[in-house]
Design an enzyme around this catalytic site. Structure first.
Site, PDB file in Angstrom:
ATOM      1  N   LYS A  52      72.385 122.649   0.001  1.00 38.72           N
ATOM      2  CA  LYS A  52      72.080 122.804  -1.428  1.00 38.72           C
ATOM      3  C   LYS A  52      71.706 121.455  -2.038  1.00 38.72           C
ATOM      4  CE  LYS A  52      74.886 126.957  -1.751  1.00 38.72           C
ATOM      5  NZ  LYS A  52      76.087 127.670  -2.215  1.00 38.72           N
ATOM      6  N   GLN A  96      81.586 126.252  -4.708  1.00 37.20           N
ATOM      7  CA  GLN A  96      81.399 126.874  -3.391  1.00 37.20           C
ATOM      8  C   GLN A  96      82.607 127.754  -3.056  1.00 37.20           C
ATOM      9  OE1 GLN A  96      78.559 126.761  -1.701  1.00 37.20           O
ATOM     10  NE2 GLN A  96      79.335 127.998  -0.020  1.00 37.20           N
ATOM     11  N   ASP A 119      74.995 130.750  -9.851  1.00 39.22           N
ATOM     12  CA  ASP A 119      75.272 131.701  -8.772  1.00 39.22           C
ATOM     13  C   ASP A 119      75.111 133.147  -9.247  1.00 39.22           C
ATOM     14  OD1 ASP A 119      75.913 130.721  -6.187  1.00 39.22           O
ATOM     15  OD2 ASP A 119      77.816 129.910  -6.920  1.00 39.22           O
TER      16      ASP A 119
HETATM   17  N1  GUN Z   1      79.918 131.257  -0.428  1.00 40.66           N
HETATM   18  C1  GUN Z   1      79.136 132.078   0.313  1.00 40.66           C
HETATM   19  N2  GUN Z   1      77.998 132.372  -0.358  1.00 40.66           N
HETATM   20  C2  GUN Z   1      78.062 131.711  -1.534  1.00 40.66           C
HETATM   21  C3  GUN Z   1      77.176 131.605  -2.645  1.00 40.66           C
HETATM   22  O1  GUN Z   1      76.094 132.201  -2.707  1.00 40.66           O
HETATM   23  N3  GUN Z   1      77.609 130.813  -3.664  1.00 40.66           N
HETATM   24  C4  GUN Z   1      78.804 130.182  -3.641  1.00 40.66           C
HETATM   25  N4  GUN Z   1      79.138 129.454  -4.698  1.00 40.66           N
HETATM   26  N5  GUN Z   1      79.637 130.253  -2.629  1.00 40.66           N
HETATM   27  C5  GUN Z   1      79.264 131.019  -1.590  1.00 40.66           C
END
Ligand code: GUN
Length: 282
Positions: A52, A96, A119
């Site tokens: 990211k 996350q 998200d």
């Molecule tokens: N953990 C697994 N997929 C995601 C996601 O799309 N966003 C976040 N913040 N955590 C995750």
């Protein structure tokens, strides 16, 4: 041979489009900043968070990294989010998942300002998605819609089966496919005769979290198969929820793992960061 749905190529195309938009915004004096919070050192989460950050750098979005220890108290994380909610120079906040057990995930999701929730997990954004109002779309399902559209796979009027009903993928996926005028069925672990249901699908989206569970006897000839799963095998290679080698000869199109859905999730996160400027205007 089945069409290979190339998430790596499509995500690169989207990131290049966004890079150009970000350049124009910068020229107009507008900078975008994403705050990325990781609690603990789960190795898979570290890989995702690093990807990211790298994507931010490529597109021209400023990223602020917060790496908190595994034993961080919930109140401390909530205080950091409150601080970031209030900062005018922060446009997006991403925590996350998963979080360590002492922290209530739902409480954290609800504490993020809905206009910074890139998200798309906050109940406000989930509600907006359900009734078709402006808001952040969750990255993985939104990425799958883009992947289908940009690979020339029609959704309207077709039988779409989503296997899995998680808040992050299955549920929002079903709503987005419905929005695109698909005829949508959601199957899950309690579905009776799963094979009979999945065999109806023109578009089959699999997000069950079980390595190579979907074999050719679950798939209609010519179907488009989208694999959301990522698992590390004993030989250290990655595989999905779909048995690629078994399914590929019978389906019409299929996403590989890696290089299918994964890169699209990150491209859509970048899209949401750019979109945040519009949602924060009012
Ligand atoms: N953990 C697994 N997929 C995601 C996601 O799309 N966003 C976040 N913040 N955590 C995750």
């Amino acid at each position: 041979m089945a069409q290979k749905i190339d998430g790596k190529a499509v995500s690169a195309q989207i990131k290049d489009e966004l890079k150009e938009k970000v350049r124009e915004l910068k020229a107009a004096g507008k900078e975008i900043t994403l705050a990325v919070i990781q609690v603990g050192e789960d190795p898979a989460s570290t890989v995702y968070v690093n990807n990211k950050k790298k994507a931010c750098e490529y597109v021209g979005i400023r990223s602020l990294a917060y790496e908190l220890p595994e034993d961080t108290p919930e109140a401390e994380l909530l205080a950091l989010i409150e601080e970031l909610n209030a900062r005018k120079d922060v446009n997006g906040i991403l925590v996350q998942l998963p979080l360590p057990p002492q922290i209530d995930e739902n409480k954290v999701i609800k504490s993020i300002s809905p206009v910074k929730d890139v998200d798309g997990f906050h109940p406000w954004n989930v509600g907006a998605l359900c009734i078709g109002e402006p808001g952040f779309l969750p990255c993985t399902p939104a990425g799958i819609i883009q992947l289908l559209k940009r690979s020339g796979i029609a959704i309207e009027g077709r039988e779409c089966v989503v296997v899995g009903r998680s808040n992050i993928v299955g549920k929002p996926m079903s709503i987005l496919l419905l929005r695109e005028n698909g005829t949508v069925t959601v199957a899950h672990s309690r579905t009776k005769d799963l094979k009979a249901v999945t065999k109806r699908a023109d578009i089959l989206v699999v997000a069950v979290g079980k390595p190579r569970m979907i074999t050719r006897d679950y798939v209609k000839e010519g179907a488009a198969v989208i694999d959301v799963g990522v698992h590390r095998m004993e030989n250290n290679k990655l595989c999905g929820d779909v048995d690629y080698e078994d399914v590929e000869p019978v389906c019409g199109a299929i996403t590989p793992v890696p290089g299918g859905v994964g890169p699209m999730t990150i491209a859509m996160l970048m899209h949401n960061c750019v979109e945040s400027l519009h949602l924060q205007e009012n």
